[in-house]
Scaffold this motif. Structure first.
Motif, PDB file in Angstrom:
ATOM      1  N   SER A  35      11.916 -37.508 -14.571  1.00  0.00           N
ATOM      2  CA  SER A  35      12.506 -36.463 -13.741  1.00  0.00           C
ATOM      3  C   SER A  35      11.410 -35.750 -12.983  1.00  0.00           C
ATOM      4  CB  SER A  35      13.269 -35.468 -14.612  1.00  0.00           C
ATOM      5  OG  SER A  35      12.591 -34.243 -14.659  1.00  0.00           O
ATOM      6  N   SER A  36      11.777 -35.140 -11.894  1.00  0.00           N
ATOM      7  CA  SER A  36      10.786 -34.480 -11.060  1.00  0.00           C
ATOM      8  C   SER A  36      10.096 -33.360 -11.813  1.00  0.00           C
ATOM      9  CB  SER A  36      11.445 -33.918  -9.806  1.00  0.00           C
ATOM     10  OG  SER A  36      11.888 -34.986  -9.005  1.00  0.00           O
ATOM     11  N   ALA A  37      10.677 -32.908 -12.875  1.00  0.00           N
ATOM     12  CA  ALA A  37      10.104 -31.809 -13.627  1.00  0.00           C
ATOM     13  C   ALA A  37       8.983 -32.275 -14.554  1.00  0.00           C
ATOM     14  CB  ALA A  37      11.184 -31.110 -14.441  1.00  0.00           C
ATOM     15  N   ASP A  38       8.823 -33.600 -14.691  1.00  0.00           N
ATOM     16  CA  ASP A  38       7.759 -34.154 -15.531  1.00  0.00           C
ATOM     17  C   ASP A  38       6.399 -33.621 -15.117  1.00  0.00           C
ATOM     18  OD1 ASP A  38       9.508 -35.650 -16.901  1.00  0.00           O
ATOM     19  OD2 ASP A  38       8.693 -37.590 -16.324  1.00  0.00           O
ATOM     20  N   THR A  72       2.902 -37.011 -11.877  1.00  0.00           N
ATOM     21  CA  THR A  72       3.942 -36.274 -11.171  1.00  0.00           C
ATOM     22  C   THR A  72       4.804 -37.249 -10.376  1.00  0.00           C
ATOM     23  OG1 THR A  72       2.370 -34.468 -10.877  1.00  0.00           O
ATOM     24  CG2 THR A  72       4.380 -34.426  -9.524  1.00  0.00           C
ATOM     25  N   VAL A  73       6.103 -37.111 -10.518  1.00  0.00           N
ATOM     26  CA  VAL A  73       7.018 -37.946  -9.734  1.00  0.00           C
ATOM     27  C   VAL A  73       7.100 -37.382  -8.320  1.00  0.00           C
ATOM     28  CG1 VAL A  73       9.396 -38.698  -9.467  1.00  0.00           C
ATOM     29  CG2 VAL A  73       8.366 -38.626 -11.738  1.00  0.00           C
ATOM     30  N   ILE A  74       6.792 -38.216  -7.326  1.00  0.00           N
ATOM     31  CA  ILE A  74       6.836 -37.763  -5.934  1.00  0.00           C
ATOM     32  C   ILE A  74       8.235 -37.974  -5.368  1.00  0.00           C
ATOM     33  CG2 ILE A  74       5.859 -38.093  -3.627  1.00  0.00           C
ATOM     34  CD1 ILE A  74       3.243 -38.903  -5.000  1.00  0.00           C
ATOM     35  N   PHE A  75       8.794 -39.147  -5.641  1.00  0.00           N
ATOM     36  CA  PHE A  75      10.216 -39.350  -5.343  1.00  0.00           C
ATOM     37  C   PHE A  75      10.739 -40.444  -6.252  1.00  0.00           C
ATOM     38  CE2 PHE A  75       7.833 -41.685  -1.985  1.00  0.00           C
ATOM     39  CZ  PHE A  75       8.173 -42.981  -2.338  1.00  0.00           C
ATOM     40  N   LEU A  76      12.055 -40.551  -6.311  1.00  0.00           N
ATOM     41  CA  LEU A  76      12.693 -41.554  -7.164  1.00  0.00           C
ATOM     42  C   LEU A  76      13.365 -42.618  -6.308  1.00  0.00           C
ATOM     43  CD1 LEU A  76      14.301 -39.238  -9.861  1.00  0.00           C
ATOM     44  CD2 LEU A  76      12.353 -40.775 -10.151  1.00  0.00           C
ATOM     45  N   GLN A  77      13.521 -43.772  -6.884  1.00  0.00           N
ATOM     46  CA  GLN A  77      14.280 -44.856  -6.267  1.00  0.00           C
ATOM     47  C   GLN A  77      15.682 -44.328  -5.937  1.00  0.00           C
ATOM     48  OE1 GLN A  77      14.033 -48.255  -8.806  1.00  0.00           O
ATOM     49  NE2 GLN A  77      15.647 -49.401  -7.777  1.00  0.00           N
ATOM     50  N   GLY A  78      16.116 -44.504  -4.707  1.00  0.00           N
ATOM     51  CA  GLY A  78      17.437 -44.042  -4.313  1.00  0.00           C
ATOM     52  C   GLY A  78      17.440 -42.699  -3.600  1.00  0.00           C
ATOM     53  N   ASP A  79      16.309 -41.975  -3.690  1.00  0.00           N
ATOM     54  CA  ASP A  79      16.203 -40.723  -2.932  1.00  0.00           C
ATOM     55  C   ASP A  79      16.294 -41.011  -1.436  1.00  0.00           C
ATOM     56  OD1 ASP A  79      15.829 -39.291  -5.222  1.00  0.00           O
ATOM     57  OD2 ASP A  79      13.741 -38.738  -4.837  1.00  0.00           O
ATOM     58  N   GLU A  80      16.719 -40.030  -0.687  1.00  0.00           N
ATOM     59  CA  GLU A  80      16.756 -40.204   0.764  1.00  0.00           C
ATOM     60  C   GLU A  80      15.329 -40.238   1.298  1.00  0.00           C
ATOM     61  OE1 GLU A  80      19.185 -38.180   4.396  1.00  0.00           O
ATOM     62  OE2 GLU A  80      19.934 -37.861   2.366  1.00  0.00           O
ATOM     63  N   GLU A 133       4.949 -42.266  -8.381  1.00  0.00           N
ATOM     64  CA  GLU A 133       4.458 -41.306  -9.373  1.00  0.00           C
ATOM     65  C   GLU A 133       2.934 -41.340  -9.376  1.00  0.00           C
ATOM     66  OE1 GLU A 133       6.601 -41.734 -13.080  1.00  0.00           O
ATOM     67  OE2 GLU A 133       5.024 -40.725 -14.207  1.00  0.00           O
ATOM     68  N   THR A 134       2.326 -40.174  -9.469  1.00  0.00           N
ATOM     69  CA  THR A 134       0.860 -40.137  -9.483  1.00  0.00           C
ATOM     70  C   THR A 134       0.316 -40.567 -10.842  1.00  0.00           C
ATOM     71  OG1 THR A 134       0.864 -37.825 -10.171  1.00  0.00           O
ATOM     72  CG2 THR A 134       0.720 -38.265  -7.800  1.00  0.00           C
TER      73      THR A 134
END
Lengths: 240, 240
Positions: free
Chosen positions: B8-11, B33-41, B89-90
């Motif tokens: 999750s982005s909160a990770d 840190t998650v920058i974006f997830l698969q399926g995000d716009e 993700e970084t």
DNA sequence: CGGAAGGTTGAGGAACCTCAAGCATGGTGG
DNA sequence: CCACCATGCTTGAGGTTCCTCAACCTTCCG
């Protein structure tokens, strides 16, 4: 996998060419023609106009991996270094546009036009990496067949048509090439196609003509979709 | 492989940002840190300034495949369609430049600058596809370690230095991530690293610090080079 | 009709995965 | 300061998947 067969440029025959609006040269190739080999000097890049091209890499002991299958608009031959990182060979009669590297380097407009296509190929490679790294052999074969039904199985798939959810197409690859694309052996590909045939997922007419009567069922074998949810929630399907 | 863990982005925590010469925004991310997830716009694209980013795709049942490992200049977030085809993700503290999609679409000069980088990543993916499709597990692990010695093992490799052909580096991935990158399981990666250690090919200090005393020997285990010929003709090496 | 090229099928084995247990390391709190 | 726990890694036993090797079949074409 294919071992120690080095295709030579004499395998196929270059067929014709013509200058096109100053920005490239149009080339015509017969089926199974080698356009360039891995390690050749990279002076130009190519774009498929129509037909089909496969790109492959060879390991020094003869193992082969097809890295991309390209149709209209596909770009290839682009190399960050001086030499081609893979070989290119036509699958069908194919027309290509050949562009000089420094022409592209000097034309931002051209670079931009090609950029979008490059991105599409990058994402296709992401998907192929996922297939090779994480899918089982049956999933790979099902995914491969779904390539030939381009409007189905992706974002924006309209779902199965009522009553008649069929598709038919011609495989353009030999069994050995399918195996080298999917990271399998020719025997495994053959066995899995036979299995799909036996279970009534596909029918085959000769070695190349394929008929899929229930596209949605095939799609559920690819591993890229949950087998419950979406369109096909009703029918759960075996994985083999 | 990793199953059913959705980051999750909160990770991780986004850390700061600044506008940069009108052509993008500089972002700072902490490690993991998650920058974006698969399926995000997909409204923007990113370029790594420094640090390291991993891109990965998830299959719906939780199987994960890392598709790219990026360091400085690496581009990501490009999508041919509306949505991200993979997550980002970084791995380390990382600075990125974020560019609007339509900015790039409207600036041929920018598109051209990014084009060369895109091509480099395309070729890296060709190599990775070859690894996943045609290399054995020991070859994959050796190839992975060679990534950390960028000046060696490719076109233009200077060959072993006399006397002292060593290298040391820090692994930035966990075992699970290495496995998901190489299409293996964590246990297989662990066993093969242990095997390399036992045979004296590498030494490890803790879980991350690696020392390779004979780079050329490691390189001969990757499967990308003939084990006879070139520099290393003298010593033939076992494959395991 | 005969050969060549490509494909199929089967038996057996190797490579890698799965499952399960145990081992380091580092951080936290009593 | 040390027990405790969580997380991540290692190791082993056993099983599955896919590969290897070998034989045979099919199709096409001269």
């Amino acid at each position: 996998m294919l071992r120690s067969r080095q295709a030579s440029s004499a395998d196929g025959v270059f067929d014709g060419s013509a200058d096109v609006h100053g920005s490239g040269r149009e080339l015509h190739f017969r089926p199974r023609t080698v356009i360039f080999l891995q390690g050749d000097e990279a002076r130009s890049i190519f774009q498929v106009i129509d037909g089909a091209v496969m790109l492959y890499r060879l390991l020094p002991d003869g193992r082969r991996q097809l890295v991309e299958l390209l149709t209209a608009n596909g770009l290839f031959g682009w190399a960050p270094l001086r030499y081609r990182d893979c070989a290119a060979e036509t699958l069908l009669a194919t027309r290509c546009l050949e562009l000089d590297r420094d022409l592209v380097d000097r034309s931002p407009a051209l670079a931009q036009r090609l950029g979008a296509q490059l991105v599409a190929q990058l994402c296709a490679l992401h998907e192929h990496v996922t297939l090779l790294g994480r899918k089982s052999a049956p999933e790979r074969v099902a995914s491969f067949l779904m390539r030939y039904i381009p409007d189905r199985g992706h974002e924006g798939c309209p779902g199965p048509r009522d009553g008649d959810d069929c598709a038919h197409f011609r495989l353009t690859l030999l069994r050995q090439e399918i195996a080298d694309y999917l990271g399998l052996t020719i025997e495994t590909v053959s066995r899995l196609l036979t299995s799909l045939k036996r279970r009534g997922v596909v029918r085959m007419d000769g070695l190349e003509e394929m008929v899929v009567d229930d596209v949605c069922r095939l799609c559920r074998l690819t591993g890229t979709h949950l087998n419950l949810g979406q369109w096909c929630s009703a029918h759960t399907d075996e994985a083999r």
